[in-house]
Every structure is written in C-alpha cells, then in structure tokens.
Design a protein around this motif. Structure first.
Motif, short mmCIF file in Angstrom:
data_model
loop_
_atom_site.label_atom_id
_atom_site.label_comp_id
_atom_site.label_asym_id
_atom_site.label_seq_id
_atom_site.Cartn_x
_atom_site.Cartn_y
_atom_site.Cartn_z
N TYR A 139 12.17 -12.30 46.28
CA TYR A 139 10.75 -12.53 46.79
C TYR A 139 10.72 -13.29 47.99
O TYR A 139 11.85 -13.82 48.37
CB TYR A 139 10.17 -13.03 45.78
N ALA A 141 9.55 -16.59 49.51
CA ALA A 141 9.28 -18.04 49.03
C ALA A 141 8.70 -18.99 50.18
O ALA A 141 8.86 -18.81 51.33
CB ALA A 141 10.45 -18.48 48.23
N PRO A 149 6.88 -18.88 44.93
CA PRO A 149 6.45 -17.66 45.65
C PRO A 149 5.64 -17.96 46.82
O PRO A 149 4.60 -18.59 46.56
CB PRO A 149 5.97 -16.88 44.54
N ASN A 155 5.51 -9.94 44.73
CA ASN A 155 6.37 -10.51 44.02
C ASN A 155 6.90 -9.93 42.72
O ASN A 155 5.87 -9.81 42.03
CB ASN A 155 6.23 -12.06 43.87
N PRO A 156 7.70 -9.19 42.47
CA PRO A 156 9.07 -9.16 43.19
C PRO A 156 8.92 -8.25 44.43
O PRO A 156 8.03 -7.35 44.30
CB PRO A 156 10.15 -8.75 42.21
#
Length: 316
Positions: A139, A141, A149, A155-156
C-alpha cells in the motif's frame, strides 16, 4: 499291502521334492528380477544431515554433499560448515557397472540474510524485482510512526497497478541482486530508468531525468539512473532507523527494532528518492516486503511525506 504303502510313500516323497525344487526355483527367479534401484531419505537438524541410501543391488555408493566434500558410505552423516542451500547427489553403481544418480535439495539453518542472498558462499547471490502481483500488504503510506495508509490511494495496491493504472509497467522489470559477500548489482534494463520520486527528479535533474511521469498524481515517475559499479549493501537486524519525516518532531522520526538495508554511494532498491535506506518487513525464500520512503511535497523539499510498501519476488 506293503507294496501299496511303498508306492504311496514314494509318491509322497516325490511330491515333496517337487515342491522344494519349485520353491527354490521361484526364490531364484524372484531374486533375479529384483531391479537395480536407488533413492534418498534424509533428516536434518540445524546444519547436520543424516543421509540414507535406499538401494537394491547396489555395489557401491558415492555421495557429493554439494559443499566440496564426498563420502563412499551408504548412510553417511554430514555436518555442513555454513548455513545455506545445497544440492546433495548420490551416485550408486551395481556389479555390472551400471549407475543411478539421485539428488536432494537442502535448505539448512536458513537465516534472513541467506534468504536475501540465496546462499552462504561469497559468490552466491539472489536477484529480486518488484512483484507485479503485489500482495495484500502492499500500500501507499504516510511516513508517520505507524506507516498509516495514505487517504485516496487504493489499499491494498491491486496487481499490476504501476502498469495498467499508471502506465509505468517498466517498474516491474528492474532487477536487484544481493550477494552473500555484501556486493550489490542493479539492472535498469533497456530504458536506463528507475522507479523514482517525481520531486526528487525535479530537484536533482531539473526534470531532465524524467522518463515517464505516469505516476505524477502520487509523486512517482521513472527517471534516468546509471547503476554504480562495485556497489555494496549493508544488512542490519534490530536496527534503529532515523529518517526525515514531516510527521516527526524536528522533522525526523525513528523506527526502532527493525531490519534495514542500506546501500553504498547513490544506490538503492525499488524506489529512488532522497532516502536510500529501506526497512525489510518480511522475507521468505521467494518474496520480501520493503518500506521505501518518498518526499512528495514541494513545501518540504527532501523530507519524507510518504512511504511505498511493496512486495518483491525472486527472479528465476
């Protein structure tokens, strides 16, 4: 009457004799058709391996343990000097000179460093690339303490997003090789470009190094990069990584008790940005997950705002 008994006794003896001869013949035939076969059974404890040559009609045994040593025993016990991957080969020979070779793959006392480099000899190396398939742990971040996130990013990350989503499929092609002796190799393929931070490219090249800006909405692009010769890397466990961050007091943040990879000169893995050091979150024999930092705000030049967490796969 006596003669009748004599005939009966003679017939009985003859029948027994036939049975004995028949049994002997069957036994001889059974022995003669046992095939020449070989197989390997083994058990492992640390770097100690007990080998068993499971053979029929073998006259001799030769073991090559894959570390430069051999044995002629049928069932040897061997202690390897180093952790790593080995191929042990058993070659058996029968009385006619025919041979059978069998082999077994061993993974002994494997440490994360050996998983990274593919072996325990100086010349051993393993090559990695960003996984096109990604994983449920990949993901985009924020560069905060929790690597939370980034709002607005999937996400993912879905499989192939850098290609189908951002038009930068070449990101999945670059290869990174770690050698057991600490040397490092990097192949940027035919485009001569690497996955990179967009702001980093503007700051360091004025934008001239940008090759593909398909990921500009996320501060990403590909940019020209020439891998360094004689590059090295440093692997550290239980490390404290202090790096710049807009979320940290005084513009820095520390991640404690992490495993890190750092690189000589201007080298890096995965994403080229102001911070070349990365966090190794997880590793197995064929995949690893890295945290790579990104400075994506013009208001904080060179200070990390985000992190890209990606899975890498081995290159066969």
């Amino acid at each position: 009457m006596r003669k009748k008994y004599v005939y009966l006794l003679s017939g009985l003896c003859f029948s027994v004799l036939l049975t004995i001869v028949s049994c002997n013949t069957d036994d001889d035939e059974a022995k003669s058709v046992i095939p020449f076969t070989a197989d390997i059974y083994h058990s492992v404890k640390g770097k100690k391996v007990a080998f068993h040559g499971l053979t029929n009609n073998a006259a001799s045994w030769k073991w090559d343990f894959g570390d430069g040593t051999e044995s002629s025993e049928q069932n040897p016990v061997h202690v390897y000097g180093e952790a790593g991957y080995y191929t042990a080969v058993l070659t058996v020979t029968d009385n006619s000179g025919a041979t059978i070779a069998k082999e077994v793959e061993l993974a002994l006392d494997i440490t994360p460093y050996v998983l990274l480099t593919g072996g325990a000899n100086d010349t051993d190396g393993k090559t990695w690339r960003i996984s096109n398939g990604h994983s449920g742990n990949d993901y985009f971040a924020n560069s905060d303490a929790d690597l939370s996130p980034f709002e607005g990013a999937p996400n993912p990350l879905p499989g192939g997003i850098f290609g189908s989503g951002l038009g930068m499929a070449e990101v999945y092609e670059d290869e990174f090789t770690f050698y057991f002796d600490g040397s490092y190799g990097h192949d940027v393929k035919d485009d001569g470009a690497a996955f990179s931070g967009l702001l980093y490219q503007f700051v360091t090249t004025g934008g001239a190094g940008i090759v593909n800006d398909g990921g500009s909405d996320f501060g990403l692009c590909t940019g020209l990069f020439e891998p360094e010769t004689d590059a090295t890397f440093t692997y550290a466990e239980n490390d404290t990584m202090t790096t710049s961050s807009v979320y940290g007091e005084g513009g820095a943040i520390s991640y404690e008790g992490v495993t890190t990879l750092d690189f000589s000169g201007n080298e890096f893995i995965g994403l080229k940005d102001f911070e070349n050091k990365v966090i190794l979150q997880d590793i197995s024999s064929n995949s690893m997950r890295l945290v790579m930092f990104l400075a994506a705000s013009q208001d904080y030049i060179g200070i990390n705002t985000n992190a890209v967490i990606l899975t890498f796969e081995t290159v066969e």
